[in-house]
Structure formats: C-alpha cells, structure tokens
Design an enzyme around this catalytic site. Structure first.
Site, PDB file in Angstrom:
ATOM      1  N   HIS A   1       5.602   6.835  -1.176  1.00  0.00           N
ATOM      2  CA  HIS A   1       6.390   5.704  -1.659  1.00  0.00           C
ATOM      3  C   HIS A   1       5.647   4.412  -1.330  1.00  0.00           C
ATOM      4  O   HIS A   1       4.679   4.423  -0.580  1.00  0.00           O
ATOM      5  CB  HIS A   1       7.774   5.686  -1.003  1.00  0.00           C
TER       6      HIS A   1
ATOM      7  N   HIS B   1       0.838  -1.196   0.000  1.00  0.00           N
ATOM      8  CA  HIS B   1       0.000   0.000   0.000  1.00  0.00           C
ATOM      9  C   HIS B   1       0.875   1.250   0.000  1.00  0.00           C
ATOM     10  O   HIS B   1       2.083   1.179   0.198  1.00  0.00           O
ATOM     11  CB  HIS B   1      -0.916  -0.001   1.231  1.00  0.00           C
TER      12      HIS B   1
END
Length: 182
Positions: A124, A38
């Site tokens: 990120h 995720h």
C-alpha cells in the site's frame, strides 16, 4: 542507522487532490511529505553501523524486471471507523512486489539481519497517520468518497535502500543504494 527498502512513488495530481481533501477535513492526520511517498517493501529498523554493509550486500543482489504499479482505492488501517493509517491501494504489481520482498527477506536473514516487519505483507501507499480523534467522521467521508478511485500508474524501475532520520518536523529519507530493474 534506521533503514527500510522501498519503491519511490512519483507525484500524481490525483494524490495531491486527496491530500488537500484530507487537510480540509479537519482530521488530525500527519500527512507524508509528497516527496517522501513510497511503497515500503521491508522496514528493517535500527541496524548497527557495522552491519549496514551486510544490508547493502543483500539489496545489491536483487535482480528484477521493470513492472507496472496501478494505484486504486483508498482505505485505513485497521479500519475506517478506527483509522491509524490512511492509505491508497495497489491493484496491479502485487506478485512482483511480493517476489522482490521474499528475495530480500531471504538475503537479509541469511546475513543475520532480522527486519522489524515480518508480518503479512499488504502492499500500500501510506498517505498519513492519524494522530487524534478530531473530525474522524469527515476523514471517513473522504476515504469513502475515494474508496474505489483510480489514482494512476507508473513503472517500477528502481528499488531503493533508504536511511530514515527522524526529526521533529518529520522523517528525512536519504537514498543509500538503488537497484535498477531490467
């Protein structure tokens, strides 16, 4: 309850290939389960049960248009020579991620919820966490080999409030609330 707000990343063959390369490097890296990959928007941390509804309320007010995330590049925090987190970068979708995060932080704070990660936001995708010094040279080679690679893209159509339960085998993420984009 341990909570965070994130965007689920679909599985991509190129990410799976890099996982295998990290495993083969012999580096002591605890990889994120592929089902759990995720983009964290906000790590809220421990929230008392009596305040979970306030978090849900804040998240439920979110409105956003669907947008594209492009995954490109690979690196490590704080650096490739002293890696603690191995990540894949995001080359498209930054403004939308920042806008969503800002809105959610404002709504959470207005309800007295203070997230743990109020530092600068660097979107990120965490692939794994380095646990020890074994074979860091090999790990650096894998990162450098994919430093500028394109891993794919996907449409963000949902922002999710997750509950994270820590177990000896790794965290278990349960969706508490999802907000769909338009």
């Amino acid at each position: 309850m341990r909570l965070f707000i994130a965007i689920k990343v679909p599985q991509f063959q190129k990410l799976n290939d890099v996982y295998n390369e990290i495993k083969l490097s012999g580096a002591d890296v605890k990889l994120v389960e592929t089902d759990n990959i995720h983009i964290t928007l906000i790590f809220i941390g421990e929230v008392p049960d009596n305040k979970v509804d306030l978090v849900k309320e804040a998240v439920s007010l979110l409105q956003f248009n669907k947008f594209k995330i492009a995954m490109k590049g690979m690196g490590a925090f704080p650096s490739i020579t002293k890696p603690r987190v191995v990540w894949v970068g995001i080359s498209e979708g930054f403004p939308q991620l920042r806008e969503i995060r800002s809105f959610l932080l404002k709504e959470l704070r207005s309800r007295g919820i203070r997230p743990e990660d109020e530092k600068e936001f660097v979107p990120h995708i965490t692939l794994g966490r380095v646990k020890g010094p074994s074979n860091l040279f090999n790990l650096a080679n894998v990162i450098n080999q994919h430093y500028n690679d394109y891993f794919g893209d996907f449409i963000v159509d949902k922002v999710i409030l997750y509950k994270s339960t820590l177990t000896p085998k790794g965290p278990i993420y349960d969706e508490i609330l999802g907000v769909a984009g338009k």
